[in-house]
Design a protein around this motif. Structure first.
Motif, mmCIF file in Angstrom:
data_model
loop_
_atom_site.group_PDB
_atom_site.id
_atom_site.type_symbol
_atom_site.label_atom_id
_atom_site.label_comp_id
_atom_site.label_asym_id
_atom_site.label_seq_id
_atom_site.Cartn_x
_atom_site.Cartn_y
_atom_site.Cartn_z
ATOM 1 N N GLY A 73 -13.139 67.489 116.934
ATOM 2 C CA GLY A 73 -13.016 68.459 118.019
ATOM 3 C C GLY A 73 -13.976 69.629 117.842
ATOM 4 O O GLY A 73 -14.634 70.073 118.796
ATOM 5 N N TRP A 100 -8.548 71.690 127.654
ATOM 6 C CA TRP A 100 -8.348 70.243 127.677
ATOM 7 C C TRP A 100 -8.866 69.567 126.405
ATOM 8 O O TRP A 100 -8.337 68.535 125.973
ATOM 9 N N LEU A 101 -9.897 70.138 125.803
ATOM 10 C CA LEU A 101 -10.372 69.601 124.522
ATOM 11 C C LEU A 101 -9.267 69.697 123.470
ATOM 12 O O LEU A 101 -8.955 68.720 122.765
ATOM 13 N N PHE A 102 -8.634 70.872 123.378
ATOM 14 C CA PHE A 102 -7.524 71.009 122.439
ATOM 15 C C PHE A 102 -6.343 70.139 122.858
ATOM 16 O O PHE A 102 -5.654 69.555 122.016
ATOM 17 N N ALA A 103 -6.083 70.049 124.163
ATOM 18 C CA ALA A 103 -4.940 69.244 124.626
ATOM 19 C C ALA A 103 -5.110 67.786 124.216
ATOM 20 O O ALA A 103 -4.145 67.129 123.809
ATOM 21 N N LEU A 105 -6.498 66.625 121.630
ATOM 22 C CA LEU A 105 -6.363 66.432 120.189
ATOM 23 C C LEU A 105 -5.024 66.918 119.632
ATOM 24 O O LEU A 105 -4.591 66.451 118.574
ATOM 25 N N ASN A 106 -4.369 67.851 120.322
ATOM 26 C CA ASN A 106 -3.118 68.406 119.806
ATOM 27 C C ASN A 106 -1.904 68.007 120.632
ATOM 28 O O ASN A 106 -0.791 67.943 120.116
ATOM 29 N N SER A 107 -2.087 67.705 121.917
ATOM 30 C CA SER A 107 -0.937 67.378 122.777
ATOM 31 C C SER A 107 -0.873 65.911 123.179
ATOM 32 O O SER A 107 0.154 65.464 123.671
ATOM 33 N N VAL A 108 -1.955 65.167 123.023
ATOM 34 C CA VAL A 108 -1.938 63.749 123.407
ATOM 35 C C VAL A 108 -2.177 62.843 122.194
ATOM 36 O O VAL A 108 -1.406 61.918 121.934
ATOM 37 N N GLU A 109 -3.229 63.098 121.427
ATOM 38 C CA GLU A 109 -3.558 62.202 120.322
ATOM 39 C C GLU A 109 -2.430 62.020 119.302
ATOM 40 O O GLU A 109 -2.211 60.888 118.840
ATOM 41 N N PRO A 110 -1.684 63.072 118.935
ATOM 42 C CA PRO A 110 -0.617 62.835 117.950
ATOM 43 C C PRO A 110 0.399 61.788 118.403
ATOM 44 O O PRO A 110 0.903 61.018 117.583
ATOM 45 N N TRP A 111 0.705 61.721 119.694
ATOM 46 C CA TRP A 111 1.637 60.714 120.203
ATOM 47 C C TRP A 111 1.035 59.315 120.072
ATOM 48 O O TRP A 111 1.718 58.372 119.657
ATOM 49 N N GLU B 71 -2.852 75.668 125.904
ATOM 50 C CA GLU B 71 -3.092 75.176 124.535
ATOM 51 C C GLU B 71 -3.299 76.354 123.584
ATOM 52 O O GLU B 71 -4.270 77.091 123.681
ATOM 53 N N PHE B 102 -9.375 73.563 114.354
ATOM 54 C CA PHE B 102 -9.040 72.209 114.811
ATOM 55 C C PHE B 102 -8.271 71.440 113.739
ATOM 56 O O PHE B 102 -7.355 70.671 114.055
ATOM 57 N N ASN B 106 -5.021 69.352 114.547
ATOM 58 C CA ASN B 106 -5.214 67.911 114.723
ATOM 59 C C ASN B 106 -5.016 67.129 113.424
ATOM 60 O O ASN B 106 -4.662 65.958 113.463
#
Lengths: 217, 217
Positions: A73, A100-103, A105-111, B71, B102, B106
């Motif tokens: 990121g 959206w870049l943070f989202a 990596l932090n709100s979608v990728e972990p799932w 975010e 990050f 992340n």
């Protein structure tokens, strides 16, 4: 000023095309920035001098002239700062892109990372079998929020940008579940991203760098 | 130009002091930036106009003059750009700070988020009981890499900065496990962060904004 991206010289078949150096490769291809690669082994133990560059021995690391950094990121943001084609100069558009870049990596990728753990890496574990249905359900809710936010737009911002590189590469990891095919808005979004010539060049370059068998160095 | 941070007007006791609006509050306190709060209910369903600001109905959202973003990582970066006390101007120091920002969100937070899920939110589920020991072990390895990278330094960069706000607030979530007490280097790092007067003001402000009982609006 040479850009150097660190990547692995071998990974198992299922990981090929999904290692995170794909992200800076894609950004460089979008901007027409030439780069070189430094290929390292994914096998532990990692050399101490590499752990000084990346605390967990992962890839990518970026060297850009006199600056080096880790975290895909942060590397994407560093590259995007060079060119408004990836990061708009307008303050609101810039803020939205970075959000959206943070989202991604932090709100979608972990799932999706946990889902890959349940469905691939730990699939034979009892806990993973018991976990799967609720995790698929909760990950689906998260993706529904993303799909609603995307709406009928082509990209997360008003034009393709750095956040789309992050989000498309994150969502590609959900292809193995039914999560994407049941959400055509997101499936189409990923298809638009991966159809870009710059993406095709980036993934071809990653695949070309893998040796057929693991090597120590 | 007024800074407005969105926060929840109520959360259960175990979440008080841990909601992510703590991060921008802390950043504002470090820089002496005044801010106002907009308090919303954590209860679903979220109003459609709030989902336009935050796709999953979470907090924080920041309004800063004419710019709005979501975010906590993006908001921290936005605030840190205002002042080199949180984000150095030197290119290498800046790159290192953003890499660690990050990394906190992340590469570290997803592990601790899943651990909180196993130990708190899903603790009565069979999968969580089966999962716990391997997750604690793997999370510990991740924290060992962080502790090695921190070494004997006080902060992730050469001075306190935006990445420390992210990492300290992430690591505070591990207090419930033995992961921190068994790693004095990280426990001391968190203690240094939370002893800062700006942190103390930020958490007092978050706690003061919670009502005793859930409210609908």
């Amino acid at each position: 000023m040479t850009i150097e991206i660190t990547a692995f010289n071998w990974v198992p078949d299922f990981a090929r095309g999904f290692v995170r150096d794909l992200r800076p490769r894609w950004a460089c291809e979008e901007l027409g920035l030439p780069y070189t690669t430094r290929l390292i082994s994914p096998m532990p133990p990692k050399p101490a001098d590499y752990l000084c560059e990346q605390p967990w021995g992962q890839v990518p690391v970026l060297h850009d002239g006199g600056v080096q950094l880790f975290e895909s990121g942060a590397i994407l943001l560093h590259l995007a700062e060079k060119d408004e084609r990836l990061l708009p100069r307008d303050p609101q558009r810039r803020a939205t892109a970075i959000a959206w870049l943070f989202a991604a990596l932090n709100s979608v990728e972990p799932w999706l990372f946990e889902l890959a753990n349940v469905e691939i890496f730990s699939k034979d574990e009892d806990w993973a079998k018991l976990r799967k249905s609720s995790l698929v359900r909760d990950t689906g809710k998260r993706l529904d929020g993303l799909a609603d936010a995307l709406g009928d737009r082509e990209w997360l911002g008003e034009a393709f940008g750095v956040a789309d590189i992050a989000m498309v590469t994150v969502l590609r990891g959900a292809d193995h579940a039914d999560l994407m095919s049941s959400r055509p808005r997101l499936a189409d979004y990923v298809a638009r991203g991966t159809a870009r010539p710059a993406f095709e060049r980036a993934i071809a370059a990653q695949l070309a760098d893998f040796r057929p068998e693991p090597v120590a160095a």
